[in-house]
Structures are given as structure tokens and as C-alpha cells.
Design a protein around this motif. Sequence first.
Motif, mmCIF file in Angstrom:
data_model
loop_
_atom_site.group_PDB
_atom_site.id
_atom_site.type_symbol
_atom_site.label_atom_id
_atom_site.label_comp_id
_atom_site.label_asym_id
_atom_site.label_seq_id
_atom_site.Cartn_x
_atom_site.Cartn_y
_atom_site.Cartn_z
ATOM 1 N N LEU A 70 12.610 16.262 -21.418
ATOM 2 C CA LEU A 70 11.862 17.131 -20.256
ATOM 3 C C LEU A 70 10.539 17.036 -20.887
ATOM 4 O O LEU A 70 10.030 17.623 -21.726
ATOM 5 C CB LEU A 70 12.223 18.627 -20.258
ATOM 6 C CG LEU A 70 11.708 19.635 -19.332
ATOM 7 C CD1 LEU A 70 11.816 18.954 -17.893
ATOM 8 C CD2 LEU A 70 12.568 20.791 -19.142
ATOM 9 N N VAL A 71 9.549 16.458 -19.812
ATOM 10 C CA VAL A 71 8.131 16.608 -20.290
ATOM 11 C C VAL A 71 7.362 17.416 -19.273
ATOM 12 O O VAL A 71 7.198 17.203 -18.084
ATOM 13 C CB VAL A 71 7.727 14.877 -19.860
ATOM 14 C CG1 VAL A 71 6.222 14.909 -20.541
ATOM 15 C CG2 VAL A 71 8.431 13.996 -20.695
ATOM 16 N N PHE A 129 10.175 14.593 -15.589
ATOM 17 C CA PHE A 129 8.510 14.719 -15.547
ATOM 18 C C PHE A 129 8.115 15.792 -14.614
ATOM 19 O O PHE A 129 8.423 15.742 -13.316
ATOM 20 C CB PHE A 129 7.648 13.574 -15.164
ATOM 21 C CG PHE A 129 7.637 12.483 -16.303
ATOM 22 C CD1 PHE A 129 6.750 12.535 -17.260
ATOM 23 C CD2 PHE A 129 8.626 11.520 -16.359
ATOM 24 C CE1 PHE A 129 6.635 11.376 -18.162
ATOM 25 C CE2 PHE A 129 8.516 10.604 -17.277
ATOM 26 C CZ PHE A 129 7.487 10.591 -18.144
ATOM 27 N N GLY A 130 7.563 16.971 -15.021
ATOM 28 C CA GLY A 130 7.330 18.170 -14.251
ATOM 29 C C GLY A 130 6.075 17.975 -13.614
ATOM 30 O O GLY A 130 5.403 17.078 -14.207
ATOM 31 N N THR A 181 1.084 8.922 -14.316
ATOM 32 C CA THR A 181 2.150 9.008 -15.697
ATOM 33 C C THR A 181 3.443 8.522 -15.164
ATOM 34 O O THR A 181 3.994 7.524 -15.880
ATOM 35 C CB THR A 181 2.056 10.447 -16.521
ATOM 36 O OG1 THR A 181 0.647 10.749 -16.592
ATOM 37 C CG2 THR A 181 2.829 10.292 -17.379
ATOM 38 N N VAL A 182 3.753 9.062 -14.142
ATOM 39 C CA VAL A 182 5.144 8.752 -13.812
ATOM 40 C C VAL A 182 5.313 7.355 -13.474
ATOM 41 O O VAL A 182 6.140 6.446 -13.592
ATOM 42 C CB VAL A 182 5.705 9.517 -12.302
ATOM 43 C CG1 VAL A 182 7.033 8.996 -11.982
ATOM 44 C CG2 VAL A 182 5.971 11.017 -12.852
ATOM 45 N N GLN A 194 9.535 17.592 -9.442
ATOM 46 C CA GLN A 194 9.895 16.642 -10.434
ATOM 47 C C GLN A 194 10.160 15.207 -10.453
ATOM 48 O O GLN A 194 10.835 14.897 -9.286
ATOM 49 C CB GLN A 194 10.919 17.604 -11.282
ATOM 50 C CG GLN A 194 10.493 18.819 -11.793
ATOM 51 C CD GLN A 194 10.664 19.755 -10.615
ATOM 52 O OE1 GLN A 194 11.621 20.010 -9.807
ATOM 53 N NE2 GLN A 194 9.696 20.793 -10.570
ATOM 54 N N ALA A 195 9.670 14.370 -11.025
ATOM 55 C CA ALA A 195 9.878 12.880 -11.216
ATOM 56 C C ALA A 195 11.339 12.621 -12.122
ATOM 57 O O ALA A 195 11.130 13.247 -13.439
ATOM 58 C CB ALA A 195 9.121 12.127 -11.318
#
Length: 202
Positions: free
Chosen positions: A114-115, A151-152, A162-163, A188-189
Amino acid sequence: MQRLGWAPKDFFTDGAAGSPSLQLFHIKVLSLIRPRNILELGSGQTSKLISAYVADSPGSHAISIEQSQEWHDILRPSISHEYKVVPVAKRHVEGVDVLSYQLDLHDQKFDYVLVDGPDNNLEGWRYTPFSRAGIVDQLPGALAPEFVVVFGDAERPGERQTVELFSKRLTQGGIAHRRFTLIGVKHQAVFVSPNLAFLQSV
């Protein structure tokens, strides 16, 4: 959470905390996938749920990383799994300097990542190029064969960059994956190994 026996004290989903859509997906991953090795970058209400899960899941392990000693000290009484303060430093990614945890993952393999950090110390609406991208080059080599990576704040332009970069790194590394987006107050991705693609519809 009550049905599962995971009802952390003073749990909330407003303000800067993980949104309801993130927390619901978080619970689904923990309860359906039963991850064995969890990495969380940035701590908060999600960390409380991870602690409840680890306490209820013999053989599982989790580590949460936080940059703020002050926030760590506030949250520490609610966290029973491994919880560390790790300083951040600038790392050069895609031609720009980004804040990155000074973290070495060694040969660890995580099935749930979880980022949601580090914090860039700016208001969330301010554009920060490749926000939280400091971990991207380490992650592909740190994933277990079956994995979930979230990714939050994926609605923000810097996080979206970033995703996209992480997707590119997975493809370059020959790591098969499926990708989808959770839409809510915050986005979220999500990246999963192909066999876990059912998480998109549960």
C-alpha cells in the motif's frame, strides 16, 4: 470490521485519512487474499486495520513506514505490528527530484503493498511531479508471484504520473498484471497479479 473482529479504536475515514472506498478495498484484500507479507508506505487508519489483521493471522507479517516521528508517536499505541520511522531524502526519478523513503527492501517479497506516502509537505492539491515515485524502481523486484499493489490519491496529477511509471516498470520487468482504478472521494490505482483480477468486481 465488527464481523471480522477488526474494529480498531477511534477509527475514521474523513480528513486526510484513507477514504471509505480505500478502506473497503483494504478490508477485502486482507479478508479474501489473506496476505502473508505486507508493506505499507505512509501510516494511518489503514495501519490500524493491518494490526488487527496480523494479530488475527498467525504467520503473517507487516511493516508500516512513516516519515514523521510526531505522527508515529501518536499512532504507535494503536499499532502492534512492525512500525518504523524512516527518513526521506531526494531521489532522482524521470528527470526530477522526488522525496523517497531511505528504504532498502533487500530480498523481501511482499504480496500486498500500500503506497500512501511519503508526504511531500505540500497541500494535496498542489502539483508535485512523480509524487511518491521513489519506491517505483524497487517494487517490481520486491513483489511475490501473487500480489496486490495500491497507490492512494491516484486522482492527483503527480500520483497519476507515478502510477503510469509503475505500470511501465512492471511491463519492462515482464511481470504480468491487471490494473484498475477505485473511484471515490479519493481514487486508488490498483495493480494485481492476473489470478487476483477478481478483486475488481467483489
